[in-house]
Scaffold this motif. Structure first.
Motif, PDB file in Angstrom:
ATOM      1  N   ARG A   9       0.821  -1.211   0.000  1.00 36.72           N
ATOM      2  CA  ARG A   9       0.000   0.000   0.000  1.00 36.72           C
ATOM      3  C   ARG A   9       0.856   1.262   0.000  1.00 36.72           C
ATOM      4  O   ARG A   9       0.541   2.232  -0.681  1.00 36.72           O
ATOM      5  CB  ARG A   9      -0.906  -0.022   1.239  1.00 36.72           C
ATOM      6  CG  ARG A   9      -1.646   1.283   1.541  1.00 36.72           C
ATOM      7  CD  ARG A   9      -2.865   1.466   0.678  1.00 36.72           C
ATOM      8  NE  ARG A   9      -3.518   2.735   0.966  1.00 36.72           N
ATOM      9  CZ  ARG A   9      -3.322   3.852   0.275  1.00 36.72           C
ATOM     10  NH1 ARG A   9      -2.505   3.848  -0.764  1.00 36.72           N
ATOM     11  NH2 ARG A   9      -3.952   4.962   0.599  1.00 36.72           N
ATOM     12  N   GLU A  37       9.718   3.523   0.466  1.00 33.12           N
ATOM     13  CA  GLU A  37      10.198   4.799   1.018  1.00 33.12           C
ATOM     14  C   GLU A  37       9.341   5.207   2.219  1.00 33.12           C
ATOM     15  O   GLU A  37       9.855   5.652   3.243  1.00 33.12           O
ATOM     16  CB  GLU A  37      10.146   5.916  -0.027  1.00 33.12           C
ATOM     17  CG  GLU A  37      11.014   5.699  -1.248  1.00 33.12           C
ATOM     18  CD  GLU A  37      10.365   4.807  -2.290  1.00 33.12           C
ATOM     19  OE1 GLU A  37       9.171   4.444  -2.110  1.00 33.12           O
ATOM     20  OE2 GLU A  37      11.036   4.458  -3.269  1.00 33.12           O
ATOM     21  N   GLN A  38       8.006   5.072   2.059  1.00 29.24           N
ATOM     22  CA  GLN A  38       7.136   5.493   3.150  1.00 29.24           C
ATOM     23  C   GLN A  38       7.239   4.525   4.332  1.00 29.24           C
ATOM     24  O   GLN A  38       7.148   4.946   5.489  1.00 29.24           O
ATOM     25  CB  GLN A  38       5.693   5.621   2.652  1.00 29.24           C
ATOM     26  CG  GLN A  38       4.852   6.464   3.567  1.00 29.24           C
ATOM     27  CD  GLN A  38       3.486   6.803   2.983  1.00 29.24           C
ATOM     28  OE1 GLN A  38       2.584   7.130   3.706  1.00 29.24           O
ATOM     29  NE2 GLN A  38       3.307   6.716   1.688  1.00 29.24           N
ATOM     30  N   ILE A  80       7.009  10.343  -1.878  1.00 28.12           N
ATOM     31  CA  ILE A  80       6.021   9.515  -1.180  1.00 28.12           C
ATOM     32  C   ILE A  80       4.622   9.991  -1.552  1.00 28.12           C
ATOM     33  O   ILE A  80       4.420  11.130  -1.953  1.00 28.12           O
ATOM     34  CB  ILE A  80       6.195   9.557   0.361  1.00 28.12           C
ATOM     35  CG1 ILE A  80       6.035  10.981   0.902  1.00 28.12           C
ATOM     36  CG2 ILE A  80       7.551   8.972   0.766  1.00 28.12           C
ATOM     37  CD1 ILE A  80       5.953  11.057   2.422  1.00 28.12           C
ATOM     38  N   ARG A  81       3.682   9.057  -1.455  1.00 32.21           N
ATOM     39  CA  ARG A  81       2.268   9.394  -1.620  1.00 32.21           C
ATOM     40  C   ARG A  81       1.545   8.977  -0.354  1.00 32.21           C
ATOM     41  O   ARG A  81       1.559   7.807   0.017  1.00 32.21           O
ATOM     42  CB  ARG A  81       1.662   8.668  -2.826  1.00 32.21           C
ATOM     43  CG  ARG A  81       2.293   9.063  -4.148  1.00 32.21           C
ATOM     44  CD  ARG A  81       1.457   8.566  -5.324  1.00 32.21           C
ATOM     45  NE  ARG A  81       0.230   9.317  -5.413  1.00 32.21           N
ATOM     46  CZ  ARG A  81       0.048  10.397  -6.183  1.00 32.21           C
ATOM     47  NH1 ARG A  81       1.017  10.830  -6.969  1.00 32.21           N
ATOM     48  NH2 ARG A  81      -1.097  11.020  -6.186  1.00 32.21           N
ATOM     49  N   THR A  82       0.937   9.933   0.328  1.00 34.92           N
ATOM     50  CA  THR A  82       0.216   9.629   1.561  1.00 34.92           C
ATOM     51  C   THR A  82      -1.280   9.686   1.280  1.00 34.92           C
ATOM     52  O   THR A  82      -1.738  10.447   0.434  1.00 34.92           O
ATOM     53  CB  THR A  82       0.537  10.653   2.665  1.00 34.92           C
ATOM     54  OG1 THR A  82      -0.109  11.892   2.361  1.00 34.92           O
ATOM     55  CG2 THR A  82       2.048  10.878   2.762  1.00 34.92           C
ATOM     56  N   GLY A  83      -2.046   8.882   2.022  1.00 37.52           N
ATOM     57  CA  GLY A  83      -3.499   8.880   1.847  1.00 37.52           C
ATOM     58  C   GLY A  83      -3.872   8.531   0.428  1.00 37.52           C
ATOM     59  O   GLY A  83      -3.219   7.708  -0.215  1.00 37.52           O
ATOM     60  N   GLY A  84      -4.922   9.157  -0.097  1.00 34.73           N
ATOM     61  CA  GLY A  84      -5.367   8.849  -1.447  1.00 34.73           C
ATOM     62  C   GLY A  84      -6.661   9.587  -1.732  1.00 34.73           C
ATOM     63  O   GLY A  84      -6.726  10.800  -1.555  1.00 34.73           O
TER      64      GLY A  84
END
Lengths: 459, 459
Positions: free
Chosen positions: A430, A434-435, B178-182
């Motif tokens: 998910r 990196e995160q 990074i990609r947080t949430g969505g």
């Protein structure tokens, strides 16, 4: 993990006396939560009453390098409160002081062991409601609701726990006490540690006091139910309802497996020939609620085979009871239920529901799906024979595919239950590597010795 | 900070060509924001267009150990975007892609340089609104609104920026993305990095894409104004309004200094004999709005000397314009305004307002107070002669007392403007030394070299 040093037990007993449990039966009881398949007994259970006692427990744990798993009512569904490395279970269930309920400021201040049900009743006494509305709301604690960012049936209109937590008091692993936020909606002094602790599942600090925003009790609430031939049609109705106006309070769906199980369990008069049902409802000013429910009924009417509006409070309570009893109803038909929690963007709901059904068939697993359709939050629930290892394995294989598809559709592996030990293997899929590394560094900023709830988030 | 290495400039120019600014005039312009008294020119300004370019800029900055201060429209009021250590200003003002506005999912996806005004217009085209409503909403960027957790006039009913940010893409100092949430309201997979980045003022990562929840445009909105002899009476009316029913959309107040300045500036027909005015309003379904505004007028009627309901759209716009023009109106009467942002619990509002007035008198400073009364969020604004160092010093001495009193009343040093360089000296008084140390460790988890916006939050 080695056994806990006897000196640590002695220190805890000097601190808390008989509120230190070491009997094998007690340890076994605190070695599991509401998640099947995960269990590991702690070495000791402690029941502090105050922030000062929690801080003293943490100083003892740090001195002896003993893991600490904080636990409320143990209703968690992802093994977040199973003490995988043994050590100390810090039970909050005796921290039940409800310090303040203020109508004027629309907030409550309480210790973490207050149950959601108790807070709800105290709020109702002054015309307010506590918004988080998990299925476990009678039993689960406010501390647990905060630690997991609990959701529930009101998410579409009201959001989830994170937006109602105004401030927290928390104890860091070394026993230091911090206070984040306060009594204010608007407060940007510093990083948002309040929200960082919400949903952190006991891995960053021990929450010892919560300041929670409450909202006025709506003047009216109405509900109805629409039956459809297929889940796909129910999902299309959900899409059209959300597109047609303000978000309603309630949009819940159940598939045919769930309808049959619930009717068999509760005898509420649900119609068994439907492929799916959609429970819709709203709350607020009476005339606005009437319009909202009428609008939803009209939108459903384009596809539904039957629509019933609840014309009495009793009828509305029956509908809500039908939705809330899915888990016990399904649980009767097998010795073990595995309740999952994937979420997808609303436009992908029909595709996800179809994938769940096809995947269940493929693996020969009985899965009923219900959930918060308005949020895209599905609870596919497998019913298996707990004594048949092959059956549990097939269910886990099906869920493995379901989790991955949810992420590939822009969704997530958990909407409201949490990561715990059960979802940790899927978290990197998910979040990306990196995160994941960043989560570990944040965990290290709070808990450099890795004592809080090891084997969970941040591990 | 040493001067930036020429090799770093060369690397940036190879990457971005003429989107690297080094002319002294440009550097001076990017050396200040909307905060008086703070300025420091950067060594270079870069204007990336894409996430990949931002990542490349960060890799260059890391390689050469050059500080990076991210900046949107520069409307910040706490010097959060002043590059105190020089180095690179990363301007987001050319990252203006509005990728998606979805009525069905009620969200927008955009780059950080899109202005709040542009997002509002795009949302309105499909019947939605962008909720954050800062005074700078035409000029300020969505990225800036997120980085400061902007508030505004709708906070009491709608909350602030943090609860509308669904997901973020961000570049870490080493260039990792990074990609947080969505796109989901319900998503508890991992620590809430989305909320940690909201309000982090460019000190943890560079935000490169925002997924923002939008809400349906209310069908109706109505406003009124009540005049009182004293601010204390206006504060009592606020308390009684909140206690009497659901939170309204708008509860704003102005003291006599502000009323006089605004009327002199905008000639809207405000009544100059009042000690305070309260602008009240609500939005939603027409009949509910009518009831809400009537209720507020009735509650105000117990203390007000005069109540005017806006019976036309033009009259309502005049009232909102009166509230929004406090800052320019006050600014005309001195060469420098210092706009502050303390917040206290609503029951302490009258006490805080009285303290502000008394403190202004004591220090011989002219302070007008306006603000979001419903949120307890005051904007005491000092008007001083910028060429008189003693006057600025007196104003800062008055604000020093005001900040400390706000904290002592259970409030905060900044409700919605941020910490920046201006409030950093007061942050420990608000958070305590343990939490300050924790903020620094969190900063280190994101930015171990301390390159992002040094001298601000986390320093």
């Amino acid at each position: 993990m080695d056994k806990i040093p006897p000196a640590a037990i002695a220190d805890l007993q000097a601190l808390l006396g008989e509120r230190v449990l070491t009997a094998p039966g007690a340890l076994a009881a605190y070695g599991r939560d509401a998640t099947p398949l995960f269990r590991h007994a702690p070495d000791v259970v402690v029941q502090p009453l105050t922030t000062e006692e929690v801080a003293a427990v943490m100083r003892i744990a740090t001195r002896h390098r003993v893991p600490v798993t904080t636990r409320g009512a143990g209703t968690n569904l992802c093994a977040a409160t199973v003490p995988l490395s043994g050590g100390i279970v810090l039970s909050t269930t005796r921290m039940t002081a409800l310090t303040e309920v203020s109508r004027e400021e629309m907030l409550a201040v309480c210790q973490p062991g207050v149950t959601a049900g108790a807070l709800n009743r105290a709020a109702a006494a002054v015309g307010l409601i506590y918004v988080p509305d998990p299925g476990s709301k009678e039993a689960s604690t406010v501390g647990g609701n905060v630690a997991t960012c609990a959701g529930g049936l009101r998410g579409l209109k009201y959001g989830v726990t994170r937006q109602y937590v105004l401030g927290l008091e928390a104890v860091l692993p070394d026993g230091e006490v911090i206070r984040t936020g306060g009594r204010l909606v608007k407060d940007v002094a510093g990083y948002d540690l309040t929200r960082l602790l919400v949903g952190s599942e006991g891995t960053l600090a021990v929450i010892t006091e919560i300041t929670m925003a409450l909202v006025p009790n709506p003047a009216a609430a109405r509900y109805g139910v629409a039956y459809f031939e297929t889940m796909a049609e129910a999902c299309e109705a959900v899409r059209d309802i959300v597109a047609s106006g303000p978000a309603p309070a309630t949009l819940e769906f159940m598939d045919a497996v769930c309808i049959a199980a619930v009717e068999d369990f509760a005898h509420l008069g649900l119609h068994l020939d439907a492929g799916a049902l959609l429970l819709f409802g709203d709350d607020g000013e009476p005339d606005a609620v009437d319009r909202s429910v009428a609008r939803m009924a009209e939108v459903c009417g384009k596809r539904a085979t039957r629509i019933d509006l609840a014309e009495s409070v009793a009828a509305a309570e029956d509908l809500l009871a039908a939705r809330r009893c899915n888990l016990p109803a399904l649980a009767r038909s097998g010795s073990m239920t595995i309740l999952e929690d994937v979420t997808v963007p609303r436009p992908k709901l029909a595709e996800m529901v179809a994938f769940v059904a096809a995947t269940a068939d493929k693996h020969g697993v009985r899965i009923g799906t219900f959930g918060h359709a308005g949020d895209g939050n599905l609870h596919p629930t497998a019913v298996v024979d707990g004594d048949d290892p092959a059956a549990a394995k097939a269910a886990m294989a099906a869920f493995d595919e379901i989790f991955r598809r949810a992420v590939d559709l822009g969704g997530t592996i958990t909407g409201e239950h949490g990561v715990g030990a059960a979802k940790l293997p899927y978290l990197e899929h998910r979040l990306g590597p990196e995160q994941m590394a960043l989560l570990r560094r944040i965990k290290g900023a709070f808990d450099p010795l890795g004592l809080l709830n090891p084997g969970k988030l941040g591990s």
